[in-house]
Scaffold this active site. Structure first.
Site, PDB file in Angstrom:
ATOM      1  N   HIS A 224       0.865  -1.250  -0.167  1.00 34.81           N
ATOM      2  CA  HIS A 224      -0.030   0.142  -0.136  1.00 34.81           C
ATOM      3  C   HIS A 224       0.851   1.318   0.095  1.00 34.81           C
ATOM      4  O   HIS A 224       0.343   2.510  -0.419  1.00 34.81           O
ATOM      5  CB  HIS A 224      -1.071  -0.101   1.190  1.00 34.81           C
ATOM      6  CG  HIS A 224      -2.105  -0.873   0.558  1.00 34.81           C
ATOM      7  ND1 HIS A 224      -2.119  -2.459   1.022  1.00 34.81           N
ATOM      8  CD2 HIS A 224      -3.281  -0.808  -0.159  1.00 34.81           C
ATOM      9  CE1 HIS A 224      -3.163  -2.991   0.418  1.00 34.81           C
ATOM     10  NE2 HIS A 224      -3.789  -2.238  -0.173  1.00 34.81           N
TER      11      HIS A 224
ATOM     12  N   ASN B 269      -3.815  -6.705  -7.712  1.00 38.06           N
ATOM     13  CA  ASN B 269      -2.556  -6.893  -7.021  1.00 38.06           C
ATOM     14  C   ASN B 269      -2.951  -8.115  -6.032  1.00 38.06           C
ATOM     15  O   ASN B 269      -1.646  -8.964  -6.014  1.00 38.06           O
ATOM     16  CB  ASN B 269      -2.680  -5.630  -6.006  1.00 38.06           C
ATOM     17  CG  ASN B 269      -2.788  -4.416  -6.751  1.00 38.06           C
ATOM     18  OD1 ASN B 269      -2.354  -4.166  -7.774  1.00 38.06           O
ATOM     19  ND2 ASN B 269      -3.195  -3.363  -6.203  1.00 38.06           N
ATOM     20  N   ASP B 270      -3.891  -8.183  -5.685  1.00 41.83           N
ATOM     21  CA  ASP B 270      -4.004  -9.532  -4.861  1.00 41.83           C
ATOM     22  C   ASP B 270      -4.202 -10.937  -5.573  1.00 41.83           C
ATOM     23  O   ASP B 270      -3.785 -11.968  -5.217  1.00 41.83           O
ATOM     24  CB  ASP B 270      -5.439  -9.464  -3.696  1.00 41.83           C
ATOM     25  CG  ASP B 270      -4.904  -8.545  -2.606  1.00 41.83           C
ATOM     26  OD1 ASP B 270      -4.028  -9.074  -2.100  1.00 41.83           O
ATOM     27  OD2 ASP B 270      -5.721  -7.546  -2.338  1.00 41.83           O
TER      28      ASP B 270
ATOM     29  N   ARG C  96       2.692  -9.871  -1.224  1.00 39.31           N
ATOM     30  CA  ARG C  96       2.795  -8.607  -2.307  1.00 39.31           C
ATOM     31  C   ARG C  96       3.724  -7.571  -1.393  1.00 39.31           C
ATOM     32  O   ARG C  96       4.085  -6.567  -2.032  1.00 39.31           O
ATOM     33  CB  ARG C  96       1.307  -8.084  -2.432  1.00 39.31           C
ATOM     34  CG  ARG C  96       0.694  -7.671  -1.338  1.00 39.31           C
ATOM     35  CD  ARG C  96      -0.665  -7.391  -1.723  1.00 39.31           C
ATOM     36  NE  ARG C  96      -1.040  -5.841  -2.153  1.00 39.31           N
ATOM     37  CZ  ARG C  96      -2.259  -5.459  -2.336  1.00 39.31           C
ATOM     38  NH1 ARG C  96      -3.332  -6.231  -2.153  1.00 39.31           N
ATOM     39  NH2 ARG C  96      -2.489  -4.152  -2.482  1.00 39.31           N
TER      40      ARG C  96
ATOM     41  N   ARG D 121     -15.780   0.226  -2.142  1.00 40.18           N
ATOM     42  CA  ARG D 121     -15.419  -1.006  -1.593  1.00 40.18           C
ATOM     43  C   ARG D 121     -15.845  -0.820  -0.327  1.00 40.18           C
ATOM     44  O   ARG D 121     -15.274  -0.060   0.507  1.00 40.18           O
ATOM     45  CB  ARG D 121     -14.203  -1.433  -1.771  1.00 40.18           C
ATOM     46  CG  ARG D 121     -13.567  -2.534  -1.010  1.00 40.18           C
ATOM     47  CD  ARG D 121     -12.252  -3.026  -1.727  1.00 40.18           C
ATOM     48  NE  ARG D 121     -11.427  -2.252  -0.948  1.00 40.18           N
ATOM     49  CZ  ARG D 121      -9.859  -2.455  -1.395  1.00 40.18           C
ATOM     50  NH1 ARG D 121      -9.645  -3.362  -2.596  1.00 40.18           N
ATOM     51  NH2 ARG D 121      -9.155  -1.737  -0.912  1.00 40.18           N
TER      52      ARG D 121
ATOM     53  N   ARG E 137     -11.375   3.143  -1.784  1.00 38.96           N
ATOM     54  CA  ARG E 137     -11.154   2.296  -0.657  1.00 38.96           C
ATOM     55  C   ARG E 137     -11.258   2.771   0.459  1.00 38.96           C
ATOM     56  O   ARG E 137     -10.616   3.616   1.044  1.00 38.96           O
ATOM     57  CB  ARG E 137      -9.376   1.887  -0.819  1.00 38.96           C
ATOM     58  CG  ARG E 137      -8.966   1.415  -1.910  1.00 38.96           C
ATOM     59  CD  ARG E 137      -7.435   1.236  -1.715  1.00 38.96           C
ATOM     60  NE  ARG E 137      -6.569   0.289  -2.568  1.00 38.96           N
ATOM     61  CZ  ARG E 137      -5.843   0.484  -3.925  1.00 38.96           C
ATOM     62  NH1 ARG E 137      -6.133   1.586  -4.317  1.00 38.96           N
ATOM     63  NH2 ARG E 137      -5.603  -0.537  -4.495  1.00 38.96           N
TER      64      ARG E 137
ATOM     65  N   GLU F 129     -10.116 -11.058  -6.307  1.00 37.91           N
ATOM     66  CA  GLU F 129      -9.002 -11.266  -6.254  1.00 37.91           C
ATOM     67  C   GLU F 129      -8.223 -12.476  -5.511  1.00 37.91           C
ATOM     68  O   GLU F 129      -7.211 -12.573  -5.299  1.00 37.91           O
ATOM     69  CB  GLU F 129      -8.326 -10.036  -5.356  1.00 37.91           C
ATOM     70  CG  GLU F 129      -9.705  -9.497  -4.491  1.00 37.91           C
ATOM     71  CD  GLU F 129      -9.375  -8.145  -3.743  1.00 37.91           C
ATOM     72  OE1 GLU F 129      -8.437  -7.485  -3.841  1.00 37.91           O
ATOM     73  OE2 GLU F 129     -10.210  -7.911  -2.586  1.00 37.91           O
TER      74      GLU F 129
ATOM     75  N   CYS G 254      -9.298  -2.748 -11.067  1.00 38.68           N
ATOM     76  CA  CYS G 254      -8.969  -1.860 -10.254  1.00 38.68           C
ATOM     77  C   CYS G 254      -7.655  -2.086  -9.446  1.00 38.68           C
ATOM     78  O   CYS G 254      -7.219  -1.007  -8.804  1.00 38.68           O
ATOM     79  CB  CYS G 254      -9.998  -1.532  -9.421  1.00 38.68           C
ATOM     80  SG  CYS G 254     -10.489  -2.992  -8.328  1.00 38.68           S
TER      81      CYS G 254
HETATM   82  C1  PEP Z   1      -6.184  -5.223  -5.592  1.00 45.82           C
HETATM   83  O1  PEP Z   1      -5.926  -6.438  -4.906  1.00 45.82           O
HETATM   84  O2  PEP Z   1      -5.644  -5.398  -6.740  1.00 45.82           O
HETATM   85  C2  PEP Z   1      -6.992  -4.474  -5.216  1.00 45.82           C
HETATM   86  C3  PEP Z   1      -7.513  -3.093  -6.086  1.00 45.82           C
HETATM   87  O3  PEP Z   1      -7.136  -4.107  -3.744  1.00 45.82           O
HETATM   88  P1  PEP Z   1      -5.829  -3.588  -2.751  1.00 45.82           P
HETATM   89  O4  PEP Z   1      -4.893  -2.975  -3.616  1.00 45.82           O
HETATM   90  O5  PEP Z   1      -6.587  -2.271  -1.961  1.00 45.82           O
HETATM   91  O6  PEP Z   1      -5.836  -4.859  -1.943  1.00 45.82           O
HETATM   92 MG    MG Z   2      -7.184  -6.290  -2.818  1.00 42.07          MG
END
Ligand code: PEP
Ligand code: MG
Length: 555
Positions: free
Chosen positions: A183, A433-434, A444, A321, A285, A410, A481
């Site tokens: 993050h 990302n997840d 990650r 979300r 978020r 995800e 996203c």
């Molecule tokens: C993701 O996992 O791609 C996502 C958009 O959520 P976050 O990055 O907040 O976990």
């Molecule tokens: Mg995520």
């Protein structure tokens, strides 16, 4: 000298390196046998110096920062602290250890009071570090202040520190640790701040060295040559031209629409998103609003925050979300259990299912904000694993009066059963990302496995292709996203796989808008290539033709 790492965003910055001092370790608890009165005087002098420094800085600061500095200066002057330090020294501790323990005790008291008081604990830790740095005569571990803009070099940065970086002073940052999809990287991308993280040689960068931070090429060049500086300036110019292009809605070259949306975390981001030509919000978020709270926000607070964010989007789509707490962004009022593998634990919808009252409150607050603003509110759940999660959330959303209720995909299991999820969800949004972290079993936030954090990986693209097909079959929207949507080359590949909207940090919109406009459906010359291996990945095509996978092995 070239150092490689993992870039955040695709911008280039040129500037002087300024190192961030490392955080102070906990002082050793060794018995103190010196002059007690002198040790007390030493502690008193450092406390007074820090208190004066904070009060002085508060006098010239403005807004929220002024308030924080004033509060910190008052805390440093609190006689309870001085008393606790004196008692510790009388008990045979050094001044450093006494200060550490005094602030720890004070922090514990505030934490137990909860609410606003508990939120001040971070400020107390900061004052403790400042006083101990003064006692030891070492720099305070904070972002250094300089008159001229600079490139920050650190071991790592916490998301909260990254959020506070002053963009008029910090041109880019480089960290030894970290990972691009953690993050900290996401917040940097939202600020349009170029960064290269997980740079193994970052510890060798010295204060004052000239650097080029080329996030698009995952590179840091230390003491660049004239030719390298010339190339970097030319790239900055090219990016400036793309950013100055008209703010058209997203479309491929033949005019077929691909909505370009923004990822946001707080009301102030709404205007930034609109300035960059976002057609709406693809990921709000909500947890970012409450990261430093020890108690759940009241429904009234939530309504006020959500209304402020939704207001500028009247008539436009906003995908909110619900709280995605856990793993690298725990919310202390939700995640109270220690877990060995928090990314695989009670995260996202799993913890919300357990604390359903909180989820209901949030959905009702979102509904109230929608009614107050006229925004086209869509709501989705994070970390949905299967159709049962989707059905649960859709039912709850509907009972709160929400019209459009969806699931994030995800978790790989959700990609595999996307068709079943879409039986209840009105839409899905892919969190790449997840999805990448879980598909490749690579944390990650760990720099050591950052090479697996590759959304171009054929396994990830195949999963996305499956979701795209499920969306087309159900006739329902499929968004992306995660950070993959912000990569201009990958964004068009995603569209080829059936993705209908792309949501990203607002500063990335211009690059993706430009690259989509160059691609036509069925344009075979538009085959995209993996940036590292140059292997053709998938044709950026839409329509009846299926995207063709030409990938072999990892790039
Ligand atoms: C993701 O996992 O791609 C996502 C958009 O959520 P976050 O990055 O907040 O976990
Ligand atoms: Mg995520």
């Amino acid at each position: 000298m070239e150092l490689s790492g993992y870039g955040v965003g695709s911008r280039v910055a040129i500037g002087e390196a300024v190192r961030m001092p490392a955080p102070l370790p906990e002082p050793k608890d060794v018995p103190f046998r010196g002059d007690e009165a002198a040790e007390k005087a030493r502690a008193e002098a450092s406390i007074a110096a820090v208190q004066e420094d904070l009060a002085g800085r508060a006098a010239t600061a403005e807004g929220a920062i002024k308030e924080v500095l004033e509060a910190q200066s008052l805390m440093a002057a609190d006689p309870t602290i001085a008393q606790l330090v004196d008692q510790a020294i009388e008990g045979g501790k050094t001044a450093e250890r006494g200060v550490f323990e005094a602030f720890a005790t004070y922090a514990e008291t505030l934490r137990s009071l909860g609410g606003y008081m508990a939120e001040r604990v971070t400020d107390l830790n900061d004052i403790s570090q400042r006083i101990r740095a003064h006692l030891q005569g070492v720099p305070v571990p904070e972002v250094p202040e300089r008159d001229a803009p600079f490139i920050l070099v650190a071991i790592d940065l916490a998301p909260a520190d990254t959020g506070k970086l002053d963009l008029s002073k910090v041109l880019a940052f480089v960290t030894r640790d970290g990972s691009p999809k953690a993050h900290t990287g996401i917040i940097a991308a939202e600020k349009g701040l170029p960064a290269v993280v997980a740079v193994a040689g970052a510890d060798d960068i010295r204060d004052g060295q000239e650097l080029i931070v080329d996030a698009g090429r995952d590179l840091v060049i230390v003491e660049p040559s004239e030719a390298e500086l010339g190339a970097a300036r030319a790239e900055q110019q090219r990016q400036a031209e793309i950013e100055a292009a008209p703010l058209e809605p997203g479309a491929l070259a033949d005019g077929s629409a691909v909505s370009l949306l923004a990822n946001v975390g707080k009301p102030a981001d709404a205007h930034i998103a609109l300035e960059h030509g976002a057609e709406g919000v693809g990921l709000f978020r909500t947890e970012f609003l409450f990261l430093d709270r020890d108690e759940a926000p009241s429904k009234e607070t939530q309504i006020a925050d959500y209304t402020a964010l939704l207001e500028p989007f009247a008539g436009k789509k906003v995908v909110a979300r619900v709280l995605d707490a856990g793993a690298d962004k725990p919310l202390s009022f939700l995640n109270d259990a220690e877990e060995a593998n928090p990314a695989l634990g009670m995260r996202g919808i799993r913890i919300l299912r357990e604390k359903e009252t909180l989820l209901r409150d949030q959905l009702e607050a979102l509904r109230a904000a929608q009614d107050a603003t006229g925004a086209d509110l869509w709501v989705m759940a994070p970390m949905v694993a299967d159709a049962a999660d989707s059905e649960y959330f859709t039912n709850l959303g509907r009972s709160a009066g929400l019209q459009t209720v969806g699931s994030m995909i995800e978790v790989p299991s959700a990609a595999v059963v996307a068709e079943q999820i879409l039986e209840t969800s009105d839409f899905v949004s892919i969190g790449t990302n997840d999805l990448t972290q879980y598909a490749l079993a690579a944390d990650r936030v760990l720099g050591t496995v950052a090479n697996y954090q590759d959304p171009w990986h054929p396994a990830v693209l195949r999963l996305i292709g499956m979701i795209g097909e499920a969306g087309a079959k159900a006739g329902k929207p499929v968004g992306v996203c995660g950070e993959a949507a912000a990569d201009p080359r990958l964004a068009v590949v995603l569209v080829g796989l059936g993705v209908t909207s792309l949501s990203m940090a607002p500063p990335a919109l211009a690059g993706v808008r430009a690259s989509s406009a160059e691609r036509a459906p069925g344009d075979r010359a538009g085959v995209s290539r993996h940036p590292a291996s140059n292997i053709p990945c998938v044709a950026a095509r839409r329509g009846r033709e299926r995207a063709a996978f030409d990938v072999s092995g990892r790039g």
